[in-house]
Design an enzyme around this catalytic site. Structure first.
Site: not given
Lengths: 694, 694
Positions: A315, A399
């Site tokens: 990420d 998320y």
């Protein structure tokens, strides 16, 4: 016009007005200046990144030691630009001198995917004939294509396509209504998108088809809960306020709080960066960390069915923890008296962009700092703790990661990360089992097993840059029970193994020995303990990387192979999975494995070292995590052990303190320094006690 | 007079007025009644314990299920009394029937040491000629004996004296001034005290003598800090208030908060006990735990030199976590709106005693409960969490243990323990090294390595008493990289190993596999996950017991040999190191090892089981821990995994919630449900952002 602008910026930067700290992120003006300078020679590029090229450590350390006499390091922009035909340029631009310093065409890499890169995919997907055909196959008619959504991910690595073309994979979903959570309706196929041509170049179609889920929507937003019967009404407000203001100061981006001082940086990738972290030890400002940040992460999913193996998001390196950061809101993300810092980035076309309130800085009460009562006379001292939180929240598609850098009065730095948001989901047929690679969290919704592995980069500066790392294990004495040295068998000690080389630094966690890692300055001995002054890394959530040795994830995420790696400091080594992460094959592995392989036997003793720590958790989803996950926290501590000669928090005023002589003389101790607002829940007085029956 | 009193109590207890819950601790009236009943037949005993003999589980479960129709279990007192010649009596007294039910002389055991037992030793020590002589040897003249102090400990076990005589060991200290911390001045010898005869029967004298420390005092109380320059003055108040009151209710000792309900008990030994813990799952009250408590602990020290091997306090079994509990203060120990419960005990001579404010119950804000932002349109829901803390603090001589039982809205129960107080210290000669068994934390002060190992007793009641325990490990798939089943090598899963027998239940922690333990009801399947409903024990601070196999501590603290033990439920099995712990030799081991040895192969599947979890930390002292330790927290979680069919906290009102359709229509979402008090630290408005330069 451009030149005039450049001169303004150069004049500003040269220190005539409000000179920035060399650690400061580039301002919007600086980003604009960098873009303008690049455009003079390269008018046709798009911008991927314009960020601070951080001052070289040696130069910066000299400057920090004597800012009045040492020249201020130049402001330099680190630029990644994309030219026609997916050409990638890595450049640096000196903003003081107003010129490009380096400009290189970098072949065979793909820079990270920006939010702009992501946003466009959904539009393309909805119009693609082959996607429309696949939607029809799973049960979505062409007129409902506006109800089709996708979370575009980097492709990770797919050997069929390699690294030459800039690709994304579109994880497909459907929303019966615009406000329904799409994660209840995952589609079973996966289009692959070419960012350069802006078209779908392939669709991965599973052997077993899984038609659109027929379960009713499940939502958590306020309208849905209100429609389903409403919220509970018994939650009374907890008010948190600081009527006299906060206890910290902010000068530019340097935060001082209690005995701490640090610079709060921020970049597109790591998000928050704390630099030059020091502690005022009774008048002596002692350096502790030169730079700490979350440097990388990987989220491997555990379903081996193609193409789920491609789900292992980096990420930070593939999207950017800064680029994805939330604009925070008073009273929602944090409560109390808040100081926000904004974040500035470049847009694809070169315009500076600002995310307001990207960083939150605030204090919180932290319970008891210390307490002791003498059982003889009940003389007591009790002191409450305070903590300072420097935080950000970023959204990585489904998320959210809430990142809290927490300074404690006792010299501890805590990194707390809370995971929340929504599970990544995949389609499941009626009667099909999600086990063992996932869990059916809602009818027809398969949430795959996954890990969240974060890489904390710690550049220690424990009373100076030359430090030594040791592995510390709690072990029983070797001498057997009944021997004279260990007759009763109770002997145990802290076994220290000094990390002499990078090869030795590759070390794993050992829960049974409560393993910690010590960062010490062998040149400075604690006057009391007679050992080198040091800090310890204390981390207890350290799962093994579960993708196997030799697997795709193992190759690409070399940093996650061990709990700790140690390297000799290099200005070039910030990104443990490499500078450009998307579409790396891991052959050879970039970042940490490559740096270590270059000098595995080089000495790491009493020199400038960097400690890389991979921690996190393995998540086997459960229905409780759906449709939105309750935040799951995890913590890493950097604790002073033998750094100070006493508890460094004794200067904090107590809530109450009485001495034996005061008790004997029936004199009042020191009372109520901190709090006189607390009340009994159900009336009465403190003296009477709170029992209803009292 | 006695009879009249008994009749009053019996009438009260029979339920005519304010009938107590059968889980309730004995009231002062009930303690008085029990004492009066015992005294009728045994007029000359002293009282060690008069506590609730808890209702038998089967009977109580029936009663809880139908309190209107099932007879209320009798109130019964569990009595430990000490007669002349150190005779120990274990008895039970039925308070409803007003008579002794059982009364046994128990030979070869010593019941725990009460605070009264402890208090007297110092007085005796100061007058003992041999102690005065030893004080002289280390440099304390006879006229300074009032400056000599001792922390009396149980003797643990010393094979020279066995278990027949009730003994304490006196850890000796000195205070230059009454307000100085004695832990800077440990004395090197150790008198042994006979509680029965109230005299010193032996003194352990080390081979190498260590004269009184000559270092100046180091103190942390307010007078000392003020004298040394004063407290920092830059800490601005953080006010926490609940103007509309609290969100929980207390009926007797049954606390209801959010969807939770539990009974808050308390006893002399375990302190807080939570019973009949249930969660209201959308209208269905579901049992989760029948009873949870801290059942035992041991603090082994790692210095093998005699007599330090005797330092391994069982603070609960040898002293009592209830007996040692603090009377808490508003705004000091906890902030906000507090409900206190008192604790009632018996004194040595049979009088009821009350510790006011022994238990604190209060709410705290707990940061973000969940958050998700849609990256497409920034539609967001963010909800803040609340937690309910039920806490106590107990002082075990030098140390304090702050115990927080925390209920979370998401169905998690957290046990957080904070260690603070003062290190146990021993004398160190100038030039002598404290390593490897300790650390010199201040000149002449040796703090020995030690562990704090706590035993959490969990009696699960996951939708009923018949539960099954499994060991759960996160492991990679067996199939190799390149195989068709695991081509890319990313497959991993949760490997469950069912605990079929008590022998199999003895299991250790595995940090690499992030091992957890599941408590499941195989008779009830989660509608979504298709697996038995369950809770998981998630615990990450689980050091190995470092005293070696066969050592004195290993023998006495059998519960600490493994991270988890599982037993079949028995009403008699509450204390994992045995009912009477002081002076047990561990031959044979009491408690858990004995219970397991009695039926190692008996089935534990789908039956009434108890899970015992030993966790804690290994403490290698550092100067930062002195002269008072900053609180060090550790946490154990009991988390619902597949118990609910969705996030059970979605009924909590959000701080902010907007949907995509609201964003598209530029409509405001739901705002400010929880907080509108938060402010910017340095003025300005939220819209403007908080940057000084903005």
């Amino acid at each position: 016009m451009v030149l005039e602008r450049l001169q303004q910026v150069a004049s500003h930067l040269a220190g005539h007005t409000n000179p920035s700290n060399p650690f400061d992120p580039l301002s919007t003006e600086e980003i604009a200046a960098a873009v303008a300078i690049v455009r003079q020679s390269h008018p046709d590029v798009f911008f991927n990144t314009v960020t601070l090229w951080e001052p070289r450590k040696e130069e910066m350390m000299r400057y920090v030691a004597s800012p009045e006499t040492v020249p201020r390091p130049h402001r330099i922009a680190d630029v990644v630009a994309i030219g026609r035909g997916s050409k990638v340029f890595d450049g640096t631009v000196d903003l003081i001198e107003g010129k490009i310093v380096t400009w290189d065409l970098t072949e065979g890499v793909q820079p990270l995917i920006t939010m702009e890169d992501l946003q466009i995919v959904e539009t393309v997907v909805r119009k693609d004939a082959k996607v429309i055909e696949q939607c029809g196959i799973v049960g979505i008619p062409p007129q409902d294509m506006h109800k089709v959504y996708c979370d575009p991910w980097t492709i990770g690595y797919d050997e069929r396509f390699g690294s030459g073309v800039r690709l994304q994979q579109a994880l497909m979903y459907y929303r019966p209504h615009i406000d329904d959570s799409q994660y209840t309706y995952p589609l079973d196929f996966c289009p692959i998108y070419n960012s350069d041509t802006q078209e779908i170049v392939h669709i991965d179609i599973p052997k077993v088809r899984r038609p659109l889920n027929t379960a009713p929507p499940t939502n958590y937003h306020a309208e849905a809960i209100k429609a389903a019967g409403g919220f509970r009404t018994d939650l009374k407000p907890i008010n948190i306020s600081q009527p006299e203001g906060v206890s910290f100061t902010v000068d530019g981006r340097t935060v001082k709080w209690q005995n701490w001082s640090c610079h709060v940086g921020f970049n597109y990738r790591e998000g928050i960066v704390l630099s030059n972290v020091t502690f005022n030890d009774k008048g002596t400002v002692r350096p502790i960390f030169w730079r700490i940040s979350l440097a990388e992460m990987v989220v491997p999913y555990g379903n081996p069915e193609r193409p789920h193996h491609r789900k292992h998001a980096f990420d930070l390196g593939e999207y950017g923890g800064g680029y994805m950061t939330n604009s925070l809101s008073l009273g929602c993300d944090c409560k109390g008296a808040i100081h926000y810092l904004d974040a500035a980035f470049v847009s694809r076309n070169g315009d500076p962009q600002t995310i307001k309130n990207a960083i939150c800085i605030h204090e919180e009460d932290a319970g008891i700092l210390f307490k002791h009562t003498d059982f003889r006379d009940n003389s007591t001292t009790v002191t409450r703790a305070r903590k300072l939180l420097i935080s950000q929240i970023f959204t990585a598609a489904n998320y959210e990661y809430c990142v809290y850098w927490i300074l404690h009065q006792d010299g501890t730095i805590q990194l707390e990360i809370k995971l929340t948001g929504i599970l990544n989901t995949y389609a499941l047929n009626p009667g099909e089992s999600a086990a063992p690679w996932g869990t059916e969290v809602y009818p027809g919704v398969n949430a795959h097993n996954h890990q969240h592995l974060f890489c904390l980069r710690v550049d220690p500066n424990i009373d100076g840059p030359n430090n030594t790392i040791s592995i510390v294990d709690a072990v029983a004495a070797e001498a057997p029970v009944g021997s004279e040295e260990n007759f009763y068998g109770n002997a145990f000690y802290a076994k220290k193994t000094k990390v002499e080389t990078m090869k030795e630094g590759m070390s794993d966690y050992d829960g049974a020995s409560s393993r910690t890692w010590e960062m010490a300055n062998e040149g400075k001995i604690n006057a009391y303990s007679k050992k080198p002054v040091g800090y310890k890394l204390v981390s207890r959530e350290v799962p093994k990387l579960l993708p196997k040795e030799g697997s795709l994830v193992w190759k690409r995420a070399g940093f996650a192979r061990h709990a700790v790696h140690v390297t000799k400091y290099s200005d070039e080594q910030i990104h443990p999975a490499g500078r450009h992460v998307p579409q790396t094959s891991g052959e050879p592995s970039q970042g940490l494995p490559a740096w270590i392989a270059a000098d595995p036997e080089g000495s790491l003793v009493n020199t400038d070292v960097v400690l890389w720590h991979t921690f996190g958790l393995t998540h086997f989803p459960a229905p409780e995590d759906y449709p939105v996950m309750p935040a799951e926290p995890m913590t890493v501590l950097l604790r002073p052990r033998g750094f100070f000669t006493e508890n460094p928090a004794m200067d904090v005023p107590p809530s109450y303190s009485s001495t034996p002589s005061q008790v004997a003389a029936k004199k009042q101790g020191l009372t109520g320094v901190v709090d006189s607002l607390s009340r009994l829940a159900f009336g009465g007085t403190a003296e009477k006690g709170g029992s209803k029956d009292a």
